[in-house]
Design an enzyme around this catalytic site. Structure first.
Site: not given
Ligand code: GNR
Ligand code: NI
Length: 173
Positions: A46, A51, A91-92, A133-134, A137
């Site tokens: 995702g 981000q 997480c990226l 999670h997204e 963000h």
């Protein structure tokens, strides 16, 4: 298509709140496609616009093994939450760190697709976790915010040390 740079914690821009998309136009479709390519390149499931330093409510997700089932979410909203479950998250924007987070087990959510159509669906398991999670963000929140203060402090120290090492390496090279 273009690859975008993924911001890393503790970059303060990860804390900005994304704005609703007013109309799903070509600029939004381009952003979403570039985000998808970036997510595939970085090996994530995702990615949220926050981000890649774009403050727009745009998310891409692909849970498929073959990386050919993209889901594009514009202006996503969770309308129902049910139960709770712990899952190990990564997480990226926090590379190399994984930990358990408790979230709702089942959700109903609503969003616009790339054609501007309203879609409503339910999810559980990894998709439910990923959507939560997204959306976090887009609101400037990271999964590590849910960890105990002690774990957060340890993580900050570890990242500071890593950064010092990288700076030192850059100097001696
Ligand atoms: O690639 C990712 N894997 C993942 C695993 C468990 C829970 C959430 C995620 S999302 C993450 C990609 C990412 O950072 N998205 O914001
Ligand atoms: Ni993330």
């Amino acid at each position: 298509m273009a690859l975008l740079e993924v911001l890393h914690f503790p970059n303060p821009r990860l804390r900005l709140k994304a704005q609703a998309v007013e109309s799903v136009d070509e600029s939004i479709r381009t952003l979403a496609r570039d985000m998808l390519e970036t997510m595939y390149t970085e090996g994530g499931i995702g990615l949220a616009a926050t981000q890649v330093d774009a403050q727009k409510r745009v998310i891409v997700i692909d849970l498929s093994e073959d990386r050919n089932e993209p889901i594009y979410l514009i202006n996503p909203e969770i309308t129902e939450l049910e139960g709770s479950e712990q899952m190990k998250e990564g997480c990226l924007s926090v590379p190399g760190y994984y930990d358990l987070v408790e979230r709702a087990e089942k959700i109903r959510f609503r969003y616009l697709d790339l054609d501007g159509n309203t879609i409503e669906r339910e999810a559980d398991g990894l998709l439910a976790v990923c959507v939560q999670h997204e959306i976090d963000h887009l609101d400037g929140k990271l999964f590590i915010d849910y960890l105990s203060p002690l774990k957060q402090q340890r993580l900050r120290k570890k990242l500071e040390k890593q950064e010092r090492l990288e700076r030192h390496q850059a100097q001696v090279l």
